[in-house]
Design a protein around this motif. Structure first.
Motif, mmCIF file in Angstrom:
data_model
loop_
_atom_site.group_PDB
_atom_site.id
_atom_site.type_symbol
_atom_site.label_atom_id
_atom_site.label_comp_id
_atom_site.label_asym_id
_atom_site.label_seq_id
_atom_site.Cartn_x
_atom_site.Cartn_y
_atom_site.Cartn_z
ATOM 1 N N UNK A 151 0.854 -1.190 0.000
ATOM 2 C CA UNK A 151 0.000 0.000 0.000
ATOM 3 C C UNK A 151 0.887 1.237 0.000
ATOM 4 N N UNK A 152 0.534 2.217 -0.801
ATOM 5 C CA UNK A 152 1.319 3.436 -0.914
ATOM 6 C C UNK A 152 0.417 4.639 -0.732
ATOM 7 N N UNK A 153 1.046 5.817 -0.694
ATOM 8 C CA UNK A 153 0.278 7.028 -0.421
ATOM 9 C C UNK A 153 -0.841 7.256 -1.431
ATOM 10 N N UNK A 154 -0.613 6.864 -2.675
ATOM 11 C CA UNK A 154 -1.662 7.083 -3.678
ATOM 12 C C UNK A 154 -2.912 6.249 -3.393
ATOM 13 N N UNK A 155 -2.778 5.246 -2.513
ATOM 14 C CA UNK A 155 -3.931 4.436 -2.158
ATOM 15 C C UNK A 155 -4.887 5.145 -1.208
ATOM 16 N N UNK A 156 -4.548 6.387 -0.832
ATOM 17 C CA UNK A 156 -5.444 7.133 0.053
ATOM 18 C C UNK A 156 -6.841 7.277 -0.546
ATOM 19 N N UNK A 157 -6.935 7.156 -1.850
ATOM 20 C CA UNK A 157 -8.255 7.263 -2.493
ATOM 21 C C UNK A 157 -9.191 6.137 -2.081
ATOM 22 N N UNK A 158 -8.620 5.078 -1.505
ATOM 23 C CA UNK A 158 -9.425 3.921 -1.123
ATOM 24 C C UNK A 158 -9.782 3.883 0.355
ATOM 25 N N UNK A 159 -9.291 4.860 1.135
ATOM 26 C CA UNK A 159 -9.438 4.779 2.584
ATOM 27 C C UNK A 159 -10.028 6.072 3.127
ATOM 28 N N UNK A 160 -11.032 5.933 3.955
ATOM 29 C CA UNK A 160 -11.630 7.098 4.597
ATOM 30 C C UNK A 160 -12.359 6.638 5.859
ATOM 31 N N UNK A 161 -12.403 7.516 6.846
ATOM 32 C CA UNK A 161 -13.123 7.249 8.098
ATOM 33 C C UNK A 161 -12.645 5.965 8.776
ATOM 34 N N UNK A 162 -11.333 5.753 8.790
ATOM 35 C CA UNK A 162 -10.809 4.511 9.349
ATOM 36 C C UNK A 162 -10.963 4.431 10.869
ATOM 37 N N UNK A 163 -11.312 5.540 11.486
ATOM 38 C CA UNK A 163 -11.652 5.479 12.908
ATOM 39 C C UNK A 163 -12.827 4.536 13.133
ATOM 40 N N UNK A 164 -13.612 4.303 12.069
ATOM 41 C CA UNK A 164 -14.771 3.413 12.165
ATOM 42 C C UNK A 164 -14.716 2.237 11.189
ATOM 43 N N UNK A 165 -14.017 2.413 10.071
ATOM 44 C CA UNK A 165 -14.087 1.396 9.022
ATOM 45 C C UNK A 165 -12.934 0.411 9.026
ATOM 46 N N UNK A 166 -11.839 0.712 9.739
ATOM 47 C CA UNK A 166 -10.700 -0.200 9.694
ATOM 48 C C UNK A 166 -11.067 -1.515 10.375
ATOM 49 N N UNK A 167 -10.517 -2.591 9.865
ATOM 50 C CA UNK A 167 -10.870 -3.914 10.350
ATOM 51 C C UNK A 167 -9.809 -4.526 11.256
ATOM 52 N N UNK A 168 -8.681 -3.844 11.416
ATOM 53 C CA UNK A 168 -7.606 -4.350 12.259
ATOM 54 C C UNK A 168 -7.093 -3.236 13.157
ATOM 55 N N UNK A 169 -6.627 -3.615 14.347
ATOM 56 C CA UNK A 169 -6.052 -2.637 15.263
ATOM 57 C C UNK A 169 -4.552 -2.466 15.044
ATOM 58 N N UNK A 170 -4.043 -3.081 13.996
ATOM 59 C CA UNK A 170 -2.639 -2.924 13.630
ATOM 60 C C UNK A 170 -2.536 -2.297 12.245
ATOM 61 N N UNK A 171 -1.359 -1.730 11.981
ATOM 62 C CA UNK A 171 -1.108 -1.172 10.663
ATOM 63 C C UNK A 171 -1.322 0.327 10.605
ATOM 64 N N UNK A 172 -0.619 0.955 9.688
ATOM 65 C CA UNK A 172 -0.724 2.399 9.513
ATOM 66 C C UNK A 172 -1.927 2.718 8.643
ATOM 67 N N UNK A 173 -2.270 3.982 8.592
ATOM 68 C CA UNK A 173 -3.392 4.435 7.778
ATOM 69 C C UNK A 173 -2.894 5.401 6.720
ATOM 70 N N UNK A 174 -3.362 5.215 5.500
ATOM 71 C CA UNK A 174 -3.029 6.141 4.420
ATOM 72 C C UNK A 174 -4.216 7.033 4.074
ATOM 73 N N UNK A 175 -5.083 7.215 5.033
ATOM 74 C CA UNK A 175 -6.215 8.123 4.856
ATOM 75 C C UNK A 175 -5.713 9.554 4.681
ATOM 76 N N UNK A 176 -6.365 10.313 3.853
ATOM 77 C CA UNK A 176 -5.966 11.711 3.653
ATOM 78 C C UNK A 176 -5.979 12.456 4.984
#
Length: 322
Positions: free
Chosen positions: A1-26
């Motif tokens: 996953x790279x920074x350009x993948x931010x288009x696929x991630x939003x509201x990860x405070x609620x939508x992320x499925x794991x408690x590990x890993x970084x977020x590339x949300x804008x």
């Protein structure tokens, strides 16, 4: 996953499925949480719970620290998703870290606040997690320490601050941001002989035996020597780390309730914190961020970085990085 993948991630405070890993949300969008961690009250399998205490009762002259947790969470989105510089590992990848949300309390019933906070932290500890608390005025450390002392016994304290906060006050029911460590020592929940305050630059004739590394000494001997001295003082004991943002000089953190010149730079603070790796840190807080007095957001940015350093310190021990 790279920074350009931010288009696929939003509201990860609620939508992320794991408690590990970084977020590339804008960084400029989405629902806010600390470092885009998942909001949850379920502590099963959680290593660290970040929680906010938007309490603002007793800050000298400049109110606004009730807005600190919100500002720190917002500032945390500016941090790089890469591993924190200088640590050699990324705690977000190797531990389950969540945002536990804020303490709920009746703002009009101040006498009930301390026990509400102690119970809140006690619940986190009972769930098997360590707490990293975003404040809030510095009084909050006293109720938090009560919960930690109940688990660990009398605890050692590493405190970054301009003030000792050990001014005499034998009325344990008073809610005062300048006397809570006096109360903590007198209550037997903090061991002064194995505790140290770093960056002090206000006069207090009786520090109750707590070791002091004042701001002048920090500047004179350097960050590495300060960390080494602090490590020697606390030894192998369980340590709670409390960072009052006014430990930094107002040039680096103007948004605080009690600014005092001559303090630490953000570089000095970051170096000292990282050189504490391996100290038996069991929990910590960052307090006194008062956003209304810093339109640049620099104070909240510093607060977010301090919180991340505390997380790194907790992870260093838990993951056996030494």
């Amino acid at each position: 996953m790279a920074l350009e993948d931010s288009k696929n991630y939003v509201d990860e405070a609620f939508t992320r499925t794991s408690d590990r890993g970084v977020s590339f949300e804008n960084s400029f969008g989405g629902a806010l949480s600390f470092l885009r961690r998942r909001y949850t009250k379920d502590l099963a399998g959680v290593d660290i719970a970040v929680t906010g205490v938007p309490f603002d009762q007793a800050v000298t002259n400049r109110p606004g620290t009730r807005l600190g947790p919100r500002a720190i969470r917002e500032a945390s989105t500016l941090q790089s998703p890469d591993a924190p510089y200088g640590w050699g590992y990324n705690p977000l990848d190797e531990m389950n870290i969540v945002d536990y949300g804020d303490l709920a309390f009746d703002y009009a019933n101040i006498p009930a606040f301390p026990e509400a906070l102690t119970a809140h932290i006690r619940g986190i500890l009972a769930g098997g997690a360590a707490s990293v608390t975003l404040g809030g005025d510095h009084y909050i450390s006293f109720p938090i320490l009560k919960a930690y002392a109940a688990k660990y016994g009398p605890i050692s304290l590493i405190q970054f601050d301009a003030h000792t906060d050990t001014w005499a006050d034998d009325d344990m029911s008073r809610v005062d941001h300048g006397t809570m460590f006096y109360k903590a020592v007198k209550s037997g929940i903090v061991d002064p002989k194995t505790s140290v305050q770093i960056g002090i630059r206000t006069t207090n004739e009786d520090t109750l035996g707590v070791n002091i590394i004042d701001a002048r000494e920090v500047h004179a001997i350097g960050s590495a020597a300060v960390a080494a001295k602090a490590r020697e003082i606390v030894g192998a004991r369980p340590v709670y780390l409390s960072f009052d943002i006014d430990g930094l000089d107002p040039a680096f953190a103007p948004g605080t309730g009690t600014p005092v010149w001559g303090g630490l730079s953000s570089a000095q603070a970051s170096h000292i914190l990282r050189d504490l790796a391996g100290v038996n840190i069991v929990g910590g807080d960052i307090v006194e961020v008062s956003p209304p007095f810093d339109t640049s957001g620099a104070t909240a940015i510093a607060g977010a970085h301090v919180a991340m350093e505390i997380i790194c310190l907790l992870g260093w021990n838990k993951l056996g990085k030494a």
